[in-house]
Scaffold this motif. Sequence first.
Motif, PDB file in Angstrom:
ATOM      1  N   LEU A  67     -41.912 -46.735  10.822  1.00 28.06           N
ATOM      2  CA  LEU A  67     -43.267 -47.263  10.933  1.00 28.06           C
ATOM      3  C   LEU A  67     -43.369 -48.653  10.309  1.00 28.06           C
ATOM      4  O   LEU A  67     -44.046 -49.547  10.835  1.00 28.06           O
ATOM      5  CB  LEU A  67     -44.267 -46.325  10.244  1.00 28.06           C
ATOM      6  CG  LEU A  67     -45.014 -45.323  11.115  1.00 28.06           C
ATOM      7  CD1 LEU A  67     -45.918 -44.442  10.271  1.00 28.06           C
ATOM      8  CD2 LEU A  67     -45.830 -46.014  12.208  1.00 28.06           C
ATOM      9  N   THR A  92     -44.442 -52.104  12.228  1.00 29.64           N
ATOM     10  CA  THR A  92     -45.493 -53.057  11.843  1.00 29.64           C
ATOM     11  C   THR A  92     -44.951 -54.486  11.797  1.00 29.64           C
ATOM     12  O   THR A  92     -45.665 -55.441  12.130  1.00 29.64           O
ATOM     13  CB  THR A  92     -46.092 -52.696  10.478  1.00 29.64           C
ATOM     14  OG1 THR A  92     -45.072 -52.720   9.470  1.00 29.64           O
ATOM     15  CG2 THR A  92     -46.754 -51.323  10.522  1.00 29.64           C
ATOM     16  N   ARG A  93     -43.698 -54.643  11.389  1.00 28.66           N
ATOM     17  CA  ARG A  93     -43.083 -55.992  11.378  1.00 28.66           C
ATOM     18  C   ARG A  93     -42.887 -56.485  12.812  1.00 28.66           C
ATOM     19  O   ARG A  93     -43.113 -57.672  13.116  1.00 28.66           O
ATOM     20  CB  ARG A  93     -41.736 -55.966  10.647  1.00 28.66           C
ATOM     21  CG  ARG A  93     -41.790 -55.575   9.168  1.00 28.66           C
ATOM     22  CD  ARG A  93     -42.721 -56.464   8.367  1.00 28.66           C
ATOM     23  NE  ARG A  93     -44.076 -55.908   8.300  1.00 28.66           N
ATOM     24  CZ  ARG A  93     -45.154 -56.591   8.006  1.00 28.66           C
ATOM     25  NH1 ARG A  93     -45.074 -57.890   7.775  1.00 28.66           N
ATOM     26  NH2 ARG A  93     -46.322 -56.019   7.956  1.00 28.66           N
ATOM     27  N   GLY A 137     -44.651 -55.617  15.323  1.00 29.20           N
ATOM     28  CA  GLY A 137     -45.984 -55.920  15.842  1.00 29.20           C
ATOM     29  C   GLY A 137     -46.475 -57.278  15.374  1.00 29.20           C
ATOM     30  O   GLY A 137     -47.126 -58.015  16.135  1.00 29.20           O
ATOM     31  N   ALA A 138     -46.163 -57.621  14.114  1.00 30.41           N
ATOM     32  CA  ALA A 138     -46.568 -58.932  13.602  1.00 30.41           C
ATOM     33  C   ALA A 138     -45.890 -60.056  14.376  1.00 30.41           C
ATOM     34  O   ALA A 138     -46.509 -61.081  14.697  1.00 30.41           O
ATOM     35  CB  ALA A 138     -46.239 -59.023  12.118  1.00 30.41           C
ATOM     36  N   TRP A 149     -42.273 -47.192  18.456  1.00 33.99           N
ATOM     37  CA  TRP A 149     -43.415 -46.276  18.400  1.00 33.99           C
ATOM     38  C   TRP A 149     -43.002 -44.876  18.839  1.00 33.99           C
ATOM     39  O   TRP A 149     -43.327 -43.885  18.176  1.00 33.99           O
ATOM     40  CB  TRP A 149     -44.536 -46.806  19.284  1.00 33.99           C
ATOM     41  CG  TRP A 149     -45.862 -46.183  18.986  1.00 33.99           C
ATOM     42  CD1 TRP A 149     -46.324 -44.988  19.446  1.00 33.99           C
ATOM     43  CD2 TRP A 149     -46.879 -46.713  18.136  1.00 33.99           C
ATOM     44  NE1 TRP A 149     -47.570 -44.734  18.942  1.00 33.99           N
ATOM     45  CE2 TRP A 149     -47.940 -45.782  18.127  1.00 33.99           C
ATOM     46  CE3 TRP A 149     -47.007 -47.883  17.402  1.00 33.99           C
ATOM     47  CZ2 TRP A 149     -49.096 -45.976  17.409  1.00 33.99           C
ATOM     48  CZ3 TRP A 149     -48.174 -48.077  16.676  1.00 33.99           C
ATOM     49  CH2 TRP A 149     -49.202 -47.139  16.676  1.00 33.99           C
ATOM     50  N   SER A 204     -53.239 -43.428  18.655  1.00 34.77           N
ATOM     51  CA  SER A 204     -52.779 -44.622  19.376  1.00 34.77           C
ATOM     52  C   SER A 204     -53.431 -44.708  20.747  1.00 34.77           C
ATOM     53  O   SER A 204     -53.751 -45.797  21.241  1.00 34.77           O
ATOM     54  CB  SER A 204     -51.254 -44.605  19.509  1.00 34.77           C
ATOM     55  OG  SER A 204     -50.817 -43.523  20.309  1.00 34.77           O
ATOM     56  N   ASP A 217     -53.877 -55.347  17.777  1.00 31.95           N
ATOM     57  CA  ASP A 217     -54.427 -55.239  16.431  1.00 31.95           C
ATOM     58  C   ASP A 217     -54.858 -53.805  16.113  1.00 31.95           C
ATOM     59  O   ASP A 217     -54.650 -53.314  14.993  1.00 31.95           O
ATOM     60  CB  ASP A 217     -55.609 -56.195  16.265  1.00 31.95           C
ATOM     61  CG  ASP A 217     -55.172 -57.649  16.146  1.00 31.95           C
ATOM     62  OD1 ASP A 217     -53.989 -57.884  15.829  1.00 31.95           O
ATOM     63  OD2 ASP A 217     -56.011 -58.541  16.372  1.00 31.95           O
ATOM     64  N   LEU A 273     -51.744 -51.696  15.509  1.00 31.15           N
ATOM     65  CA  LEU A 273     -51.176 -51.970  14.189  1.00 31.15           C
ATOM     66  C   LEU A 273     -52.009 -51.339  13.086  1.00 31.15           C
ATOM     67  O   LEU A 273     -51.462 -50.887  12.066  1.00 31.15           O
ATOM     68  CB  LEU A 273     -51.051 -53.474  13.970  1.00 31.15           C
ATOM     69  CG  LEU A 273     -49.957 -54.168  14.806  1.00 31.15           C
ATOM     70  CD1 LEU A 273     -49.971 -55.676  14.567  1.00 31.15           C
ATOM     71  CD2 LEU A 273     -48.585 -53.598  14.454  1.00 31.15           C
ATOM     72  N   ALA A 320     -50.940 -47.798  12.963  1.00 25.90           N
ATOM     73  CA  ALA A 320     -49.618 -47.701  12.334  1.00 25.90           C
ATOM     74  C   ALA A 320     -49.731 -47.837  10.819  1.00 25.90           C
ATOM     75  O   ALA A 320     -49.087 -47.083  10.066  1.00 25.90           O
ATOM     76  CB  ALA A 320     -48.698 -48.769  12.901  1.00 25.90           C
ATOM     77  N   GLU A 321     -50.522 -48.788  10.354  1.00 25.71           N
ATOM     78  CA  GLU A 321     -50.691 -48.988   8.906  1.00 25.71           C
ATOM     79  C   GLU A 321     -51.334 -47.754   8.272  1.00 25.71           C
ATOM     80  O   GLU A 321     -50.967 -47.345   7.160  1.00 25.71           O
ATOM     81  CB  GLU A 321     -51.560 -50.223   8.645  1.00 25.71           C
ATOM     82  CG  GLU A 321     -50.908 -51.553   9.011  1.00 25.71           C
ATOM     83  CD  GLU A 321     -49.887 -51.999   7.968  1.00 25.71           C
ATOM     84  OE1 GLU A 321     -49.715 -51.273   6.950  1.00 25.71           O
ATOM     85  OE2 GLU A 321     -49.270 -53.054   8.169  1.00 25.71           O
ATOM     86  N   LEU A 372     -48.736 -45.117   8.063  1.00 29.04           N
ATOM     87  CA  LEU A 372     -47.747 -45.536   7.067  1.00 29.04           C
ATOM     88  C   LEU A 372     -48.235 -45.191   5.662  1.00 29.04           C
ATOM     89  O   LEU A 372     -47.456 -44.720   4.822  1.00 29.04           O
ATOM     90  CB  LEU A 372     -47.477 -47.042   7.205  1.00 29.04           C
ATOM     91  CG  LEU A 372     -46.468 -47.657   6.225  1.00 29.04           C
ATOM     92  CD1 LEU A 372     -45.110 -46.981   6.333  1.00 29.04           C
ATOM     93  CD2 LEU A 372     -46.340 -49.161   6.477  1.00 29.04           C
TER      94      LEU A 372
END
Length: 514
Positions: free
Chosen positions: A435, A439-440, A442-443, A461, A485, A493, A496, A499-500, A503
Amino acid sequence: MNVLIVNLTRFGDLIQTQPVIAGFKSRGHAVGLVCLANFAPAARLLEGVDRVFPLSGAALLAELDADWRLAVRDAAEFRRSVFAGFPPDETVNLTPSVSSRLLAYALTPESGRTTGFTVDEFGFNADTSSWAAFLQMAGANRGASPFNVCDLFRRAAGLGREGNESSLARPDGQAFARADELLAGREGPGGFAAVQLGASEDRRRWPVDHFINTARLLSERDGLTPVLLGTKGERGLAERFAAGSDFPFVDCVGRTSLTELAAVLTRCRLLLTNDTGTMHLAAGLDVPLCAVFLATAQPWDTGPYRAGDICLEPDMDCHPCEFGEACATGEACRRAVTPEAMYACAASLLRGCEPKPAPGSRLWRTRTGYDGFMELESLSGHDATDRAVWIGLQRAHFRSFLDGGDAVRTGLGLRLGPAFKSDLSKTLTSARDMLFLLTRQGALLRVNPRPQAKTKFLASWQRVQNILSSNNHLKVLSLLLMFESQRRGGDLDSLLAVAERHLRLLSALLDDMA
């Protein structure tokens, strides 16, 4: 405000709707109920229902087979009758089936809103909260079902602490007259003890001879006359009980309506039962009970919603078993809980004392927790087992997560056994790390949306979901991740943010086990 509750399930589930009804009534709302026509008489036992709309599901299905136009016609007429008699401002659907979702959508006016289970304008599932999703997912997963169904109903309906009790309405005078007619002249010096022999499945049914031996002890030692309860379809069980008994009893099996059943229960000092609708009825009528949970049944989720009742389980590593799995032990769980254990628990309720631990059984007593949720306390020393500790962890972390709260720390993870903790930690660590990588990715995708980066992001994912679903104790988190999701993932956004959020949950669980 008019709140229309839809519950198209069995008798026991309908009774478990009472806390939701009580919650909305405490807010000053009028409450209507849509239920299956064959259970409509039971709706008279639900306290606070202002209007009942019985739905003949069987007739609609028959019309679909004969001529779908007839089904459409009658469904439209049912909708008109609801809107004319009780125009809902909010429609609360507690049944996740496709037909119930479609009905809830149809019974929500343009100016109203739907809570719980519904569909969107394209016909896709559209649960309105994470609690609703958890209600559907956890019930099918024996490793992750830590909340009583009544509490899940309350949260899925959007309620807070309101309604955390299940007091039903008293039966009417006619029902009491029938009950007194059935019981006339049969009362023992200690009163009556109700006995529910049947269950929804044979493998979830305690043996008849065990009920006989327990009832004999109640008759000989406590002067109680057993009263057999059940449906006409359970007449065979009553006949087996009669053939094996050498003490007086009353046979009411197949001889009462639902309201008359309630009246008979209120004349009894306690109930001995399997996990049944009768159990939920007794809890709502404030009748003390002892219930045995076998095979897939477990008291954490389908136990009685009344503090002070006693639940018994077989003390076997395989219990509760998963749905759809063949039994490798020849259904040994059905005989693991002995008549002596059941009698000890029943006697403790009669005398107001603690039952002694019994070999082969886990004993639990229901109580209301600090958060207003129903919980179980062990009477047999099983609160330190990995299963009980893991349930405690789930209750704390999942409740905060589903409510959108902050991460919690309970210290319970330190009480897990080394093997169980290692198995959980391995899966949680792999999922958390994946996860974090997601997120990385996704950034980076946000600033450089190349097709290759998008492919890697989606693959990560899916891998997170696969990791979580590989562990039965964490499978529900995989399903929740997929649900959130789909529900909130309209853009990068939002994905993410989901995901956060997950996480943080995984990290909190790992921190609690460190």
